[in-house]
Design an enzyme around this catalytic site. Structure first.
Site, PDB file in Angstrom:
ATOM      1  N   CYS A  81      -1.815  -4.118   2.159  1.00 39.74           N
ATOM      2  CA  CYS A  81      -1.957  -5.503   2.544  1.00 39.74           C
ATOM      3  C   CYS A  81      -1.126  -5.822   3.768  1.00 39.74           C
ATOM      4  CB  CYS A  81      -1.456  -6.309   1.359  1.00 39.74           C
ATOM      5  SG  CYS A  81      -1.314  -7.994   1.709  1.00 39.74           S
ATOM      6  N   ARG A 131     -23.787 -12.063   0.921  1.00 40.69           N
ATOM      7  CA  ARG A 131     -23.980 -13.173   1.863  1.00 40.69           C
ATOM      8  C   ARG A 131     -23.035 -14.327   1.572  1.00 40.69           C
ATOM      9  NH1 ARG A 131     -28.324 -16.600  -0.007  1.00 40.69           N
ATOM     10  NH2 ARG A 131     -28.904 -15.973  -2.093  1.00 40.69           N
TER      11      ARG A 131
HETATM   12  P1  XMP Z   1      -1.788  -2.101  -4.735  1.00 41.84           P
HETATM   13  O1  XMP Z   1      -0.379  -2.278  -4.290  1.00 41.84           O
HETATM   14  O2  XMP Z   1      -1.922  -1.801  -6.194  1.00 41.84           O
HETATM   15  O3  XMP Z   1      -2.442  -3.548  -4.508  1.00 41.84           O
HETATM   16  O4  XMP Z   1      -2.532  -1.113  -3.890  1.00 41.84           O
HETATM   17  C1  XMP Z   1      -3.780  -3.824  -4.855  1.00 41.84           C
HETATM   18  C2  XMP Z   1      -4.050  -5.290  -4.610  1.00 41.84           C
HETATM   19  O5  XMP Z   1      -3.956  -5.622  -3.221  1.00 41.84           O
HETATM   20  C3  XMP Z   1      -4.787  -6.750  -2.945  1.00 41.84           C
HETATM   21  N1  XMP Z   1      -5.623  -6.411  -1.803  1.00 41.84           N
HETATM   22  C4  XMP Z   1      -5.396  -6.857  -0.563  1.00 41.84           C
HETATM   23  N2  XMP Z   1      -4.484  -7.716  -0.109  1.00 41.84           N
HETATM   24  N3  XMP Z   1      -5.386  -7.449   2.064  1.00 41.84           N
HETATM   25  C5  XMP Z   1      -4.520  -8.034   1.218  1.00 41.84           C
HETATM   26  O6  XMP Z   1      -3.738  -8.866   1.648  1.00 41.84           O
HETATM   27  C6  XMP Z   1      -6.337  -6.575   1.678  1.00 41.84           C
HETATM   28  O7  XMP Z   1      -7.107  -6.062   2.481  1.00 41.84           O
HETATM   29  C7  XMP Z   1      -6.344  -6.281   0.287  1.00 41.84           C
HETATM   30  N4  XMP Z   1      -7.153  -5.498  -0.471  1.00 41.84           N
HETATM   31  C8  XMP Z   1      -6.667  -5.592  -1.743  1.00 41.84           C
HETATM   32  C9  XMP Z   1      -5.610  -7.016  -4.191  1.00 41.84           C
HETATM   33  O8  XMP Z   1      -5.016  -8.108  -4.853  1.00 41.84           O
HETATM   34  C10 XMP Z   1      -5.466  -5.719  -4.960  1.00 41.84           C
HETATM   35  O9  XMP Z   1      -5.665  -5.859  -6.344  1.00 41.84           O
END
Ligand code: XMP
Length: 366
Positions: free
Chosen positions: A195, A294
């Site tokens: 993230c 969509r």
């Molecule tokens: P971990 O640390 O377990 O976190 O890999 C998984 C969680 O991260 C969130 N998530 C994102 N947060 N940008 C974000 O800010 C992203 O692109 C993204 N993709 C996932 C989500 O809550 C997930 O369960």
């Protein structure tokens, strides 16, 4: 009104995993007798507190089947058409529940949840027949437009409703009071391993802090809604810590990615094996979503909030879950508790000082 100086001085400390540890407590239960039974949502009981995240490099049918077989649950991602999601849900429902610990739905089949956009009423109607829970999947749930939309969708489905992500006490208080039915809360914003939301926008709520805020909001309202801690959870200790702060289960992205059951091919680089793992806000995932969903609401955003890459291959997710469960039990035991509920009530935490954290230098080998 507070002065700006007071705003600064009154700022709460948004604790993250590395700021805290669990204090040892008097234990009356042996590690093997510790129960990991908990609630994923109001009507879904799980015997392992692990939930796989709705990400396109984490949860499709193979992961959801393995999670439920091993006592947890998987949330199918939404980076696909509603029809494709139905096919995946049907595959999960057609698997034979084999283990005595398996998570079972009202239909006596393996339990599974599915992610969707909070604006996608058509998908909600379509997938409701095949899933045990609907998880409204959005980085920041607490907005007027989302609350109004979800309020309408809730009346169209009889399944458990999970909302999130939530970061503060106010997010939870307002959302659960506004909606007639909430069966689970996904809590933590910007703490995920992939993230970059907080780097880019400076907005976020680290998972331990967010969980404590959500748990206090529910306590104040006198409500019992299971809390799923999500983002940045790496170790069994991280899981036990969020239990100490009021969570009921732990959602894993990185933790279960890179396994046989996660989508994507193994790549070998210099003899080492890797599998893909990417944020759902990464460029690649966003491009795929715009084609397939969509209702993918960009809200006018044209920047990335996640990274994509490869992580070391870990083998079967059943092995990962088994090691994680036994280490979570050990952690709960150290904290002097015998169950997850017990952790809420008994576990004590401390802030870590910047005292000695380095280990003695020892060369590996005997
Ligand atoms: P971990 O640390 O377990 O976190 O890999 C998984 C969680 O991260 C969130 N998530 C994102 N947060 N940008 C974000 O800010 C992203 O692109 C993204 N993709 C996932 C989500 O809550 C997930 O369960």
């Amino acid at each position: 009104m507070d002065s700006f100086t007071q705003k600064l001085e009154k700022a709460p400390f948004a604790f993250n995993f590395d700021d805290l540890l669990l204090l040892p407590g008097f234990s009356e239960v042996r590690s093997k007798d510790i129960s990991l039974k908990t609630m994923f949502s109001k009507s879904i009981t799980i015997s392992s507190p692990l939930v796989s995240s709705p990400m396109d490099t984490v949860t499709e049918s193979a992961m959801a089947i393995a999670m439920a077989e091993n006592g947890g649950i998987g949330v199918i991602h939404r980076n696909m058409s509603a029809e494709e999601q139905v096919e995946i849900l049907k595959t999960v429902k057609s698997a034979e529940p084999n283990s005595p610990n398996a998570t079972i739905g009202d239909d006596k089949r393996l339990a599974v949840a599915a992610a969707l956009s909070p604006f996608d009423i058509d998908r909600a109607k379509l997938i409701s027949k095949y899933t045990d829970a609907l998880l409204f999947d959005v980085a920041h749930f607490h907005t007027k437009a989302i609350l109004e939309s979800v309020k309408k969708i809730i009346s169209e489905t009889g399944k458990d409703i999970i909302i999130g992500s939530m970061g503060t006490k106010e997010d939870v208080m307002h959302s659960v009071s506004y909606l007639e039915k909430v069966d689970g809360l996904r809590v933590g914003i910007g703490g995920g391993s992939i993230c970059i939301t907080t780097d880019v926008t400076k907005a976020g709520s680290p998972t331990p802090f967010a969980v404590s805020q959500a748990a206090d909001a529910l306590r104040e309202l006198g409500l019992e809604i299971p809390i799923i801690a999500d983002g940045g959870i790496r170790t069994a200790g991280d899981i036990a810590l969020v239990f100490a702060l009021g969570a009921d289960s732990a959602m894993l992205g990185y933790g279960v990615a890179g396994t046989d059951e996660s989508p994507g091919d193994i790549k070998t680089v210099n003899g080492a094996k890797y599998k893909p793992y990417r944020g759902m806000g990464s460029k690649g995932a966003r491009e795929k979503r715009l084609v397939n969903d969509r209702y993918a609401d960009t809200g006018g955003k044209n920047f990335d909030e996640g990274i994509e890459g490869m992580i070391p291959y870990k083998g079967s997710v059943a092995d990962v879950i088994s090691v994680m469960n036994s280490s979570v039990k050990a952690s709960i035991g150290y904290a002097g508790a015998g169950s997850i509920n017990d952790m809420h009530a008994k576990a004590r935490i401390a802030r870590i000082s910047s005292g000695r954290t380095s280990k003695a230098e020892i060369k590996p080998g005997r």
